[in-house]
Design an enzyme around this catalytic site. Structure first.
Site, short mmCIF file in Angstrom:
data_model
loop_
_atom_site.label_atom_id
_atom_site.label_comp_id
_atom_site.label_asym_id
_atom_site.label_seq_id
_atom_site.Cartn_x
_atom_site.Cartn_y
_atom_site.Cartn_z
N ASP A 7 62.42 19.73 11.97
CA ASP A 7 62.40 18.65 10.98
C ASP A 7 60.95 18.42 10.59
OD1 ASP A 7 65.05 18.55 11.65
OD2 ASP A 7 65.07 16.45 12.27
N ASP A 129 77.88 14.91 7.87
CA ASP A 129 77.52 14.06 9.00
C ASP A 129 78.60 13.00 9.15
OD1 ASP A 129 75.14 15.52 9.00
OD2 ASP A 129 74.19 14.10 7.64
#
EC number: 5.3.1.16
Length: 245
Positions: A7, A129
């Site tokens: 990330d 998600d």
């Protein structure tokens, strides 16, 4: 397959706790150096999340993504704020193999259907998600989990399967960044319901036993982020475990 993840914020490797920018951990390592270590260990794919691009598409870390695509020694899939065809093509121009599409797949289905028709199912990963509600339904959340939707995981999948959707990265939000174990039942259930999908499990992996549990339910791939960065196990250990499970 095991897919290490990085990330990225402002050129640095970070981890967010449950998608919260206020709960950010920064790691003292370079993205390219870390990626090359994963490649040397035997990883074949790298998962990249451009958190700057997710917040503001004008701030996409294009040069860094291109550098990682060309020099990491792995094929790359990348996401973070892909909202327009221009965003998508910029990623492909940077050498990214697969674009990871999240909120846009929920909120702009006509656009994403066009992308599947134009680029094919091998170039797109749906990133869905989910929060598990009290009835056990997998409800999809969007925009870095700040917005709940009224769509189930099944609703979104069924929009795109006939268009060649093949790769789905599914994160149980309650597990992400927690290292409290993975939601094995979720992946078991959805692999049985949609065996044609190549599932990427994400969130909560804390030990090698978690990998064995996912392999046992025929989960295709696992994204490894925090567990590698914090030294819970190494890429080499993970790959050996996965191959022997």
């Amino acid at each position: 397959m095991l897919i290490p993840a990085l990330d990225l914020i402002d050129g640095k490797v970070v981890r967010l706790y449950q998608g919260d920018f206020a709960q950010k951990t920064e790691f003292d390592l370079t993205p390219l150096g870390q990626a090359q270590l994963y490649a040397q260990a035997g990883a074949e794919w790298l998962h990249l999340v451009d958190l700057d691009g997710a917040k503001d598409p004008d701030k996409r870390q294009q040069k860094l993504l291109a550098k990682l695509a060309s020099d990491s020694g792995m094929k790359c899939q990348a996401g973070g704020g892909i909202r327009t065809t221009e965003d998508l093509e910029a990623l492909f121009d940077a050498g990214i193999e697969r674009a990871v599409i999240g909120s846009t797949a929920v909120n702009q289905p006509d656009t994403v259907k066009q992308w599947f028709q134009a680029y094919g199912g091998e170039k797109i990963v749906l990133a869905l998600d989910v929060n598990i509600d009290q009835s056990g339904n997998a409800m999809v959340a969007t925009h870095g989990w700040q917005q709940a939707s009224t769509h189930t995981l099944d609703d979104i999948l069924n929009r795109y399967l006939d268009l060649g959707c093949r790769h789905v990265l599914c994160t149980d939000i309650s597990k992400d960044g927690t290292m409290t174990g993975t939601n094995v039942e979720l992946y078991k259930r959805y692999k049985q319901l949609y065996p044609q999908v190549v599932w990427q499990a994400s969130g909560g992996v804390s030990c090698l036993d978690d990998l064995k549990d996912l392999k046992a339910v025929n989960c295709d791939s696992v994204i490894l982020g925090k567990s590698l960065l914090t030294g819970a196990f190494t890429m080499q250990e993970a790959l050996a475990c996965w191959q022997n499970a």
